[in-house]
Enzyme design. Structure first.
Site, PDB file in Angstrom:
ATOM      1  N   PRO A 144     -25.092 -36.552 -61.371  1.00  0.00           N
ATOM      2  CA  PRO A 144     -25.192 -37.780 -60.495  1.00  0.00           C
ATOM      3  C   PRO A 144     -24.520 -39.019 -61.235  1.00  0.00           C
ATOM      4  CG  PRO A 144     -27.275 -36.757 -61.592  1.00  0.00           C
ATOM      5  CD  PRO A 144     -26.145 -36.284 -62.649  1.00  0.00           C
ATOM      6  N   GLU A 145     -23.766 -39.608 -60.297  1.00  0.00           N
ATOM      7  CA  GLU A 145     -23.383 -41.212 -60.814  1.00  0.00           C
ATOM      8  C   GLU A 145     -24.159 -42.223 -59.919  1.00  0.00           C
ATOM      9  OE1 GLU A 145     -18.977 -41.574 -60.953  1.00  0.00           O
ATOM     10  OE2 GLU A 145     -18.762 -39.480 -61.069  1.00  0.00           O
ATOM     11  N   HIS A 162     -35.395 -23.221 -64.357  1.00  0.00           N
ATOM     12  CA  HIS A 162     -35.117 -24.732 -64.680  1.00  0.00           C
ATOM     13  C   HIS A 162     -36.018 -25.861 -63.941  1.00  0.00           C
ATOM     14  CE1 HIS A 162     -31.809 -22.691 -67.166  1.00  0.00           C
ATOM     15  NE2 HIS A 162     -31.174 -22.261 -65.972  1.00  0.00           N
ATOM     16  N   LYS A 219      -9.386 -56.611 -74.027  1.00  0.00           N
ATOM     17  CA  LYS A 219      -9.769 -55.123 -74.211  1.00  0.00           C
ATOM     18  C   LYS A 219      -8.331 -54.460 -74.284  1.00  0.00           C
ATOM     19  CE  LYS A 219     -14.567 -54.522 -73.628  1.00  0.00           C
ATOM     20  NZ  LYS A 219     -14.794 -54.954 -74.950  1.00  0.00           N
ATOM     21  N   ARG A 245     -28.946 -27.857 -67.308  1.00  0.00           N
ATOM     22  CA  ARG A 245     -28.195 -28.137 -68.676  1.00  0.00           C
ATOM     23  C   ARG A 245     -29.370 -29.209 -69.472  1.00  0.00           C
ATOM     24  NH1 ARG A 245     -22.319 -29.746 -67.776  1.00  0.00           N
ATOM     25  NH2 ARG A 245     -21.946 -29.675 -70.099  1.00  0.00           N
TER      26      ARG A 245
END
Length: 292
Positions: free
Chosen positions: A2-3, A104, A166, A123
């Site tokens: 998920p973003e 899970h 940067k 995970r």
DNA sequence: AGTAGAACCTGAGCGC
DNA sequence: TGCGCTCAGGTTCTAC
């Protein structure tokens, strides 16, 4: 998995079932996810009413009626599904497509409206915490977190200021949650392709002059566009990610570079081959012809 | 200041 | 059928 767009999709999917409901009970089926659960996790949630559900960066925030916030991060493989008391045959209820039922499923919230909210995370890179609302901003998870890409703060000037001086590659700077919070590997790749900017370019070079540049403004705009389109599409469905009702997001059908190594660039008239390189240990997909 | 690598985990896909 | 290897949406740590 998920973003930001996926977490936003999860938030919108969960809100109708969760907001206003009381947590009757919690099944916590293991001691930890990525981190141990906070002390007395189950007792502190039981009996609490959920007053609101929101997203900040990639975090889900459930406001409780005792002034604490249930903070949830989905890691790489976390997902929620909503189950009703009628069971799996009810329309809209997610039936796990493979593996033994319940594998899970680490946390189940039983709500007063008869639904169960199930957190599944193969995970176990996700985690949950309970933080007082009043001190949320000072908490290590949120202190120093970057600007919200779908909020009003993201524009060319802000990007120019954040990236000024940067030397890190643009790819790394955009993934840095201390600068812009919520972007992940997919949407950084997609945004840079749309902005025709190389992921290898030094971040500070998007705006050589102070006060922004057309390049920085374009990058800010395409980031918003990509994220908003992905949210509208219900997120991406890589591998086993699904929405809370079990349906698949479909934004992945519009990926222009992500996971397309060796395939042609889709920009009109280009046709160069999409390349895959590794930056900061993550795959980057880009077109070296279009992106400079 | 940056980066590479490893760590935390499980599962899918591939070549053999 | 299975073994061994690589890779995966995130984050955080150490070591150059």
């Amino acid at each position: 998995m998920p973003e930001l767009p996926e977490v936003e999709t999860v938030c919108r999917g969960l809100a109708p079932a969760m907001v206003g409901a009381v947590i009757d009970g919690v099944e916590r089926r293991r001691e930890n996810l990525r981190f141990p659960f906070p002390d007395n996790f189950v007792a502190r949630l039981s009996g609490r009413r959920i007053e609101g559900l929101a997203r900040r960066a990639k975090y889900l925030l459930a406001d409780l009626d005792d002034g604490t916030v249930l903070v949830m991060h989905l890691g790489m493989s976390g997902s929620f599904r909503i189950e009703t008391s009628e069971g799996a045959s009810t329309p809209g209820v997610f039936v796990h497509p493979r593996g033994p039922a319940g594998t899970h499923d680490h946390v189940v919230f039983h709500l007063s409206n008869g639904t169960a909210i199930v957190y599944n995370d193969p995970r176990r890179f996700g985690f949950m915490d309970l933080i007082p609302r009043a001190s949320l901003g000072e908490h290590p998870l949120f202190a120093g977190i970057g600007i919200e890409p779908l909020g009003n703060e993201l524009n060319g000037e802000a990007l120019s200021r954040l990236f000024a001086g940067k030397a890190a590659p643009l790819k790394a700077a955009l993934l840095d949650q201390r600068l812009v919070a919520g972007l992940g590997n997919i949407y950084v790749c997609e945004s840079l392709h749309r902005a025709h900017l190389s992921p290898r370019r030094k971040a500070g070079t998007i705006s050589p002059k102070k006060g922004g540049s057309p390049r920085a403004a374009l990058l800010a705009q395409v980031i918003r566009d990509v994220l908003e389109e992905a949210v509208a599409a219900g997120g991406s469905s890589l591998r086993d990610h699904r929405q809370t009702d079990g349906t698949l997001g479909y934004f992945q059908h519009t990926f222009r570079v992500y996971d397309r190594e060796g395939e042609p660039c889709l920009n009109p008239g280009c046709g160069s081959i999409v390349r895959r390189i590794v930056q900061s240990g993550r795959s980057t997909f880009y077109c070296s012809t279009c992106q400079k």
